[in-house]
Scaffold this active site. Structure first.
Site, PDB file in Angstrom:
ATOM      1  N   LYS A  11       4.493   7.363   9.828  1.00 22.08           N
ATOM      2  CA  LYS A  11       3.115   6.879  10.093  1.00 22.08           C
ATOM      3  C   LYS A  11       2.970   6.148  10.547  1.00 22.08           C
ATOM      4  O   LYS A  11       3.350   5.230  11.584  1.00 22.08           O
ATOM      5  CB  LYS A  11       2.620   6.473   8.334  1.00 22.08           C
ATOM      6  N   TYR A  51      -2.875  16.580   3.272  1.00 23.15           N
ATOM      7  CA  TYR A  51      -3.622  16.046   2.477  1.00 23.15           C
ATOM      8  C   TYR A  51      -4.460  16.737   1.585  1.00 23.15           C
ATOM      9  O   TYR A  51      -4.849  16.253   0.568  1.00 23.15           O
ATOM     10  CB  TYR A  51      -4.683  14.374   2.722  1.00 23.15           C
ATOM     11  N   PHE A  59     -11.101   7.421  -0.408  1.00 19.70           N
ATOM     12  CA  PHE A  59     -10.166   6.908   0.927  1.00 19.70           C
ATOM     13  C   PHE A  59      -9.797   8.260   1.360  1.00 19.70           C
ATOM     14  O   PHE A  59      -8.778   7.991   2.455  1.00 19.70           O
ATOM     15  CB  PHE A  59      -9.262   6.495   0.177  1.00 19.70           C
ATOM     16  N   ARG A  87      11.869   8.463  -2.741  1.00 16.35           N
ATOM     17  CA  ARG A  87      10.596   8.392  -3.120  1.00 16.35           C
ATOM     18  C   ARG A  87      10.706   6.518  -3.255  1.00 16.35           C
ATOM     19  O   ARG A  87      10.599   5.226  -3.405  1.00 16.35           O
ATOM     20  CB  ARG A  87       9.759   8.997  -4.292  1.00 16.35           C
ATOM     21  N   THR A  93       2.969   2.891  -3.533  1.00 17.74           N
ATOM     22  CA  THR A  93       2.401   3.448  -2.509  1.00 17.74           C
ATOM     23  C   THR A  93       1.160   2.105  -2.599  1.00 17.74           C
ATOM     24  O   THR A  93       1.400   1.461  -1.052  1.00 17.74           O
ATOM     25  CB  THR A  93       1.569   4.240  -3.179  1.00 17.74           C
ATOM     26  N   ARG A 104       8.419  -0.003   2.608  1.00 22.31           N
ATOM     27  CA  ARG A 104       6.646   0.015   1.755  1.00 22.31           C
ATOM     28  C   ARG A 104       7.091  -1.659   1.428  1.00 22.31           C
ATOM     29  O   ARG A 104       6.141  -2.604   2.240  1.00 22.31           O
ATOM     30  CB  ARG A 104       6.249   0.456   1.129  1.00 22.31           C
ATOM     31  N   ASN A 114       0.995   1.914   4.537  1.00 20.95           N
ATOM     32  CA  ASN A 114       2.195   1.701   3.392  1.00 20.95           C
ATOM     33  C   ASN A 114       3.352   2.609   5.112  1.00 20.95           C
ATOM     34  O   ASN A 114       3.706   2.800   4.260  1.00 20.95           O
ATOM     35  CB  ASN A 114       1.692   1.915   2.837  1.00 20.95           C
ATOM     36  N   HIS A 117       5.744   8.119   4.615  1.00 19.70           N
ATOM     37  CA  HIS A 117       5.313   9.669   3.100  1.00 19.70           C
ATOM     38  C   HIS A 117       6.353   9.925   2.950  1.00 19.70           C
ATOM     39  O   HIS A 117       7.150  10.487   3.727  1.00 19.70           O
ATOM     40  CB  HIS A 117       4.270  10.593   3.842  1.00 19.70           C
ATOM     41  N   GLU A 128       5.756  21.278   1.889  1.00 24.36           N
ATOM     42  CA  GLU A 128       4.842  20.038   2.806  1.00 24.36           C
ATOM     43  C   GLU A 128       6.339  20.798   4.640  1.00 24.36           C
ATOM     44  O   GLU A 128       6.042  20.442   5.360  1.00 24.36           O
ATOM     45  CB  GLU A 128       5.622  19.498   2.890  1.00 24.36           C
TER      46      GLU A 128
HETATM   47  P1  GDP Z   1       1.898   8.285  -1.965  1.00 21.45           P
HETATM   48  O1  GDP Z   1       2.799   9.519  -2.631  1.00 21.45           O
HETATM   49  O2  GDP Z   1       2.379   7.030  -2.514  1.00 21.45           O
HETATM   50  O3  GDP Z   1       1.852   8.300  -0.628  1.00 21.45           O
HETATM   51  O4  GDP Z   1       0.834   8.322  -2.530  1.00 21.45           O
HETATM   52  P2  GDP Z   1      -0.288   8.429  -3.150  1.00 21.45           P
HETATM   53  O5  GDP Z   1       0.235  10.237  -2.862  1.00 21.45           O
HETATM   54  O6  GDP Z   1      -1.029   8.672  -4.044  1.00 21.45           O
HETATM   55  O7  GDP Z   1      -1.376   8.768  -1.986  1.00 21.45           O
HETATM   56  C1  GDP Z   1      -1.298   9.150  -0.612  1.00 21.45           C
HETATM   57  C2  GDP Z   1      -1.570   8.213   0.717  1.00 21.45           C
HETATM   58  O8  GDP Z   1      -2.901   8.134   0.570  1.00 21.45           O
HETATM   59  C3  GDP Z   1      -0.840   7.003   0.646  1.00 21.45           C
HETATM   60  O9  GDP Z   1       0.338   7.090   0.839  1.00 21.45           O
HETATM   61  C4  GDP Z   1      -1.507   6.020   1.203  1.00 21.45           C
HETATM   62  O10 GDP Z   1      -1.433   6.158   2.215  1.00 21.45           O
HETATM   63  C5  GDP Z   1      -3.624   6.558   1.008  1.00 21.45           C
HETATM   64  N1  GDP Z   1      -3.653   5.721  -0.223  1.00 21.45           N
HETATM   65  C6  GDP Z   1      -3.237   5.607  -1.217  1.00 21.45           C
HETATM   66  N2  GDP Z   1      -4.279   4.915  -2.479  1.00 21.45           N
HETATM   67  C7  GDP Z   1      -4.800   4.285  -1.558  1.00 21.45           C
HETATM   68  C8  GDP Z   1      -5.834   4.005  -2.045  1.00 21.45           C
HETATM   69  O11 GDP Z   1      -6.801   3.324  -2.842  1.00 21.45           O
HETATM   70  N3  GDP Z   1      -6.905   3.205  -0.474  1.00 21.45           N
HETATM   71  C9  GDP Z   1      -6.815   3.711   0.433  1.00 21.45           C
HETATM   72  N4  GDP Z   1      -7.808   3.707   1.410  1.00 21.45           N
HETATM   73  N5  GDP Z   1      -5.440   4.531   0.706  1.00 21.45           N
HETATM   74  C10 GDP Z   1      -4.810   5.095  -0.460  1.00 21.45           C
END
Ligand code: GDP
Length: 140
Positions: A11, A51, A59, A87, A93, A104, A114, A117, A128
């Site tokens: 990212k 997304y 968010f 993962r 996350t 991370r 973070n 992805h 994807e």
């Molecule tokens: P991942 O699969 O671990 O990447 O997590 P998710 O699919 O739940 O979320 C996608 C992406 O959204 C994350 O990798 C973060 O960059 C962002 N994200 C997730 N949760 C939050 C949050 O609570 N706040 C903010 N600002 N960004 C978030």
């Protein structure tokens, strides 16, 4: 263990800090092979499409703005159990909750910025990968 492919994105927070090589070293160290890779600047439309599943989340707009704020490195990773393995090496996350030694835990700035992805299931991995790569661009 099945040989799988998964989509990985390094990212903008990580490309900005010149961490691409260190992150790839972690992925390769975990037994994952980079079988396709490109550095791109996502458009808003492409980031929103990627997304789309998060569109209703509070968010979403911040996440899209972050993902288009600088270059990303999009990759296809291949290996035994690649989806779960990626993962695992990514970590949780929220970097505050990520296990020591994960990407991370070591590199992420916060829950949004973070660093990486990774696809979360075989169906999303296939979708994807097809979103970013033609079959001819993936060389196993
Ligand atoms: P991942 O699969 O671990 O990447 O997590 P998710 O699919 O739940 O979320 C996608 C992406 O959204 C994350 O990798 C973060 O960059 C962002 N994200 C997730 N949760 C939050 C949050 O609570 N706040 C903010 N600002 N960004 C978030």
């Amino acid at each position: 263990m099945p040989v799988e492919r998964t989509l990985s994105i390094i990212k903008p927070d990580a490309t900005a800090r010149n961490l691409t090589g260190r992150i790839i070293a972690k992925l390769e160290g975990a037994g994952l092979r980079v079988v396709a890779q490109k550095r791109v600047r996502l458009s808003r439309e492409v980031a929103e499409g990627f997304y789309a599943v998060h569109r209703a989340r509070p968010f979403f707009n911040d996440l899209v703005s972050f993902m288009i704020s600088g270059p990303v490195v999009v990759q296809v990773l291949e290996g035994d159990n690649a989806i779960a393995r990626n993962r695992e090496v990514m970590g949780a996350t929220d970097p505050a909750k990520a296990a020591p030694g994960t990407i991370r835990a070591e590199f992420a700035e916060n829950i949004e910025r973070n660093s990486v992805h990774g696809s979360d299931a075989p169906e999303t991995a296939a979708q994807e990968i097809a979103y970013f790569f033609a079959g001819t661009e993936i060389v196993g």
